[in-house]
Scaffold this active site. Structure first.
Site, PDB file in Angstrom:
ATOM      1  NE  ARG A  38      56.212  39.507  33.912  1.00  0.00           N
ATOM      2  CZ  ARG A  38      55.971  40.342  34.906  1.00  0.00           C
ATOM      3  NH1 ARG A  38      56.926  40.628  35.776  1.00  0.00           N
ATOM      4  NH2 ARG A  38      54.780  40.886  35.046  1.00  0.00           N
ATOM      5  CE  LYS A 200      41.038  51.801  46.649  1.00  0.00           C
ATOM      6  NZ  LYS A 200      42.163  52.474  47.267  1.00  0.00           N
ATOM      7  N   GLY A 353      46.747  42.903  35.499  1.00  0.00           N
ATOM      8  CA  GLY A 353      47.417  41.798  36.168  1.00  0.00           C
ATOM      9  C   GLY A 353      46.448  40.807  36.785  1.00  0.00           C
ATOM     10  N   GLY A 376      50.024  47.725  33.996  1.00  0.00           N
ATOM     11  CA  GLY A 376      49.957  49.186  33.920  1.00  0.00           C
ATOM     12  C   GLY A 376      50.087  49.692  32.499  1.00  0.00           C
TER      13      GLY A 376
HETATM   14  P1  ADP Z   1      43.457  44.325  37.305  1.00  0.00           P
HETATM   15  O1  ADP Z   1      44.759  43.966  38.006  1.00  0.00           O
HETATM   16  O2  ADP Z   1      42.955  43.204  36.450  1.00  0.00           O
HETATM   17  O3  ADP Z   1      43.559  45.634  36.583  1.00  0.00           O
HETATM   18  P2  ADP Z   1      42.379  45.547  39.691  1.00  0.00           P
HETATM   19  O4  ADP Z   1      43.741  45.549  40.299  1.00  0.00           O
HETATM   20  O5  ADP Z   1      41.807  46.836  39.298  1.00  0.00           O
HETATM   21  O6  ADP Z   1      42.342  44.517  38.456  1.00  0.00           O
HETATM   22  O7  ADP Z   1      41.342  44.896  40.722  1.00  0.00           O
HETATM   23  C1  ADP Z   1      41.530  43.633  41.264  1.00  0.00           C
HETATM   24  C2  ADP Z   1      41.029  43.547  42.677  1.00  0.00           C
HETATM   25  O8  ADP Z   1      39.673  43.955  42.787  1.00  0.00           O
HETATM   26  C3  ADP Z   1      41.075  42.126  43.198  1.00  0.00           C
HETATM   27  O9  ADP Z   1      42.010  42.039  44.234  1.00  0.00           O
HETATM   28  C4  ADP Z   1      39.658  41.860  43.682  1.00  0.00           C
HETATM   29  O10 ADP Z   1      39.608  41.145  44.898  1.00  0.00           O
HETATM   30  C5  ADP Z   1      39.103  43.244  43.849  1.00  0.00           C
HETATM   31  N1  ADP Z   1      37.640  43.242  43.797  1.00  0.00           N
HETATM   32  C6  ADP Z   1      36.854  42.879  42.770  1.00  0.00           C
HETATM   33  N2  ADP Z   1      35.546  42.955  43.110  1.00  0.00           N
HETATM   34  C7  ADP Z   1      35.499  43.374  44.396  1.00  0.00           C
HETATM   35  C8  ADP Z   1      34.442  43.631  45.322  1.00  0.00           C
HETATM   36  N3  ADP Z   1      33.166  43.469  44.968  1.00  0.00           N
HETATM   37  N4  ADP Z   1      34.775  44.039  46.571  1.00  0.00           N
HETATM   38  C9  ADP Z   1      36.075  44.196  46.920  1.00  0.00           C
HETATM   39  N5  ADP Z   1      37.116  43.983  46.092  1.00  0.00           N
HETATM   40  C10 ADP Z   1      36.829  43.572  44.846  1.00  0.00           C
HETATM   41 MG    MG Z   2      45.634  44.690  39.892  1.00  0.00          MG
END
Ligand code: ADP
Ligand code: MG
Length: 396
Positions: A38, A200, A353, A376
């Site tokens: 960063r 989620k 992230g 975010g």
């Molecule tokens: P980002 O940070 O890119 O926005 P998220 O925080 O929404 O992504 O989601 C990331 C998390 O989702 C990771 O920790 C990953 O392990 C989890 N994940 C992805 N696919 C699955 C799955 N099939 N079952 C459980 N967790 C999952």
């Molecule tokens: Mg995340």
């Protein structure tokens, strides 16, 4: 678009004090910065200002101090790291609200650099306190915001001060974020494909709703897909499903028509551990007691082909539990598909992230158009929400 640093003429920079909100929220261990990404990302704006003879006053939050000074969240290690990176001395202003602080900023040499102590040491920061914003504003003659990752928060250092200190412009990093994310959303070369994944669906409902009218397709992976599978009446075993979002998932599918593309198959296991027995099954063959942890090979190929023929790609959320191999396979395949699409001339943007970490892990960060630095903030931007830290800047 917002007014950018590059639009300011020499007279408004030479000898002037530029108060620059940067994102120096870096990991620190034993009093040293362990990842300078960063800090490095902020250097173009800092060096540009120095080159124009400005007096550069930098400020940022660091960690989550609880409304007062905490030594472990001091900016001191950042100051040392920045000195190394710049090859120049950096003045540390430990008491930014003391009257001497104003004097210190005025006495910086032209091209000199100072860093204020952590903005979150002041309770008014997160409350967007007007008095604190006024005190920050006294430390500069113009305001530059280069902290995209904090722009979705209306804090004294990101929003309040931008109303009080003019001109208030975007730094180079901020400008890049707004250009690529904005271009993807507002002037996408078609087909426009979004890829959504992660754990989620609940945190991404607004994102799906906002993207649906704009995109040609939304490819869904991650655990999110399982909630849609449940909505289709499929057995999902012990997969992560948000039971209270199944009705909503069903409604979204109806609304999306053919735009929503779900995995045709899953890589499953009985539990999440490295080296466990895995199986690849069609999505309607997930047995009780097994969980989906990744998309299968056929889905990788299907999604990959759609991504490679896209003109614009936005990706948020990994396709599987990429932290635990072999369940990183689908996510890495998607990262490679993005790199190939970029080679063909597509605009590819990664926000979030964990998705950004996955692209970095694949060594492909340089082979996509843009990896957003703001988790975010990029999510809120893609949802079509105004970011307070951006809205407060001058219009171009
Ligand atoms: P980002 O940070 O890119 O926005 P998220 O925080 O929404 O992504 O989601 C990331 C998390 O989702 C990771 O920790 C990953 O392990 C989890 N994940 C992805 N696919 C699955 C799955 N099939 N079952 C459980 N967790 C999952
Ligand atoms: Mg995340």
């Amino acid at each position: 678009m917002k007014r950018s640093l590059a639009s300011l003429d020499a007279a408004s920079l030479d000898g002037r004090r530029a108060l620059v909100r940067v994102d120096f929220n870096t990991p620190i261990k034993d009093g040293a910065v362990t990842d300078a990404t960063r800090i490095i990302a902020a250097l173009p704006t800092i060096e540009y200002l120095r080159g124009k003879g400005a007096r550069v006053v930098l400020f940022s939050h660091l960690g989550r101090p609880k409304g007062g000074p905490e030594p472990k969240y001091s900016m001191q290690p950042v100051v040392r790291e920045l000195e190394r990176r710049l090859g120049a001395p950096v003045t540390f202003i430990r008491e930014p609200l003391a009257p001497e602080a104003v004097t210190t900023t005025r006495r910086l040499p032209r091209g000199g650099v100072a860093v204020l102590e952590n903005t979150r040491f002041f309770p008014g920061e997160e409350a967007n306190d007007a008095e604190l914003a006024r005190q920050f504003a006294a430390l500069g003659d113009l305001y530059v915001n280069d902290a995209f990752g904090s722009a979705h928060r209306a804090h004294a250092s990101t929003e309040g001060v931008a109303h009080l200190l003019k001109p208030a412009v975007s730094g180079f990093l901020m400008e890049k974020e707004l250009r690529y994310l904005g271009q993807a959303l507002d002037h996408p070369t078609r087909p426009f494909v979004a890829i959504l994944g992660g754990a989620k669906i609940s945190g991404k409902i607004e994102l799906i709703e906002a993207l649906l009218p704009k995109v040609d397709e939304i490819l869904v992976g991650g655990a999110m897909a399982c909630t849609f599978f449940r909505a289709m009446g499929l057995e999902t075993g012990t997969s992560l499903v948000e039971a209270d979002k199944v009705d909503l998932a069903r409604a979204l599918m109806r609304k999306a028509g053919g735009k929503l593309v779900l995995p045709s198959g899953a890589v499953i296991a009985e539990r999440l551990a490295p080296g466990v027995e895995t199986r690849a099954v069609p999505r309607d063959r997930i047995p009780p007691g097994w969980a989906m942890y990744d998309i299968d090979h056929l889905t990788e190929q299907d999604f990959g082909a759609r991504i490679e023929s896209a003109g614009t790609v936005v990706w948020n959320g990994p396709m599987g539990v990429f932290e635990t191999p072999p369940f990183d396979h689908g996510t890495l395949a998607i990262a490679r598909a993005l790199a190939r699409a970029t080679e063909h001339g597509a605009v590819t943007v990664v926000g979030g992230g964990d998705s950004a970490a996955a692209v970095a892990q694949a060594g492909l960060a340089d082979r996509v158009t843009h990896v957003s630095t703001g988790g975010g903030a990029s999510l809120e931007f893609l949802e079509g929400r105004a970011l307070p830290g951006v809205a407060a800047l001058d219009d171009a």
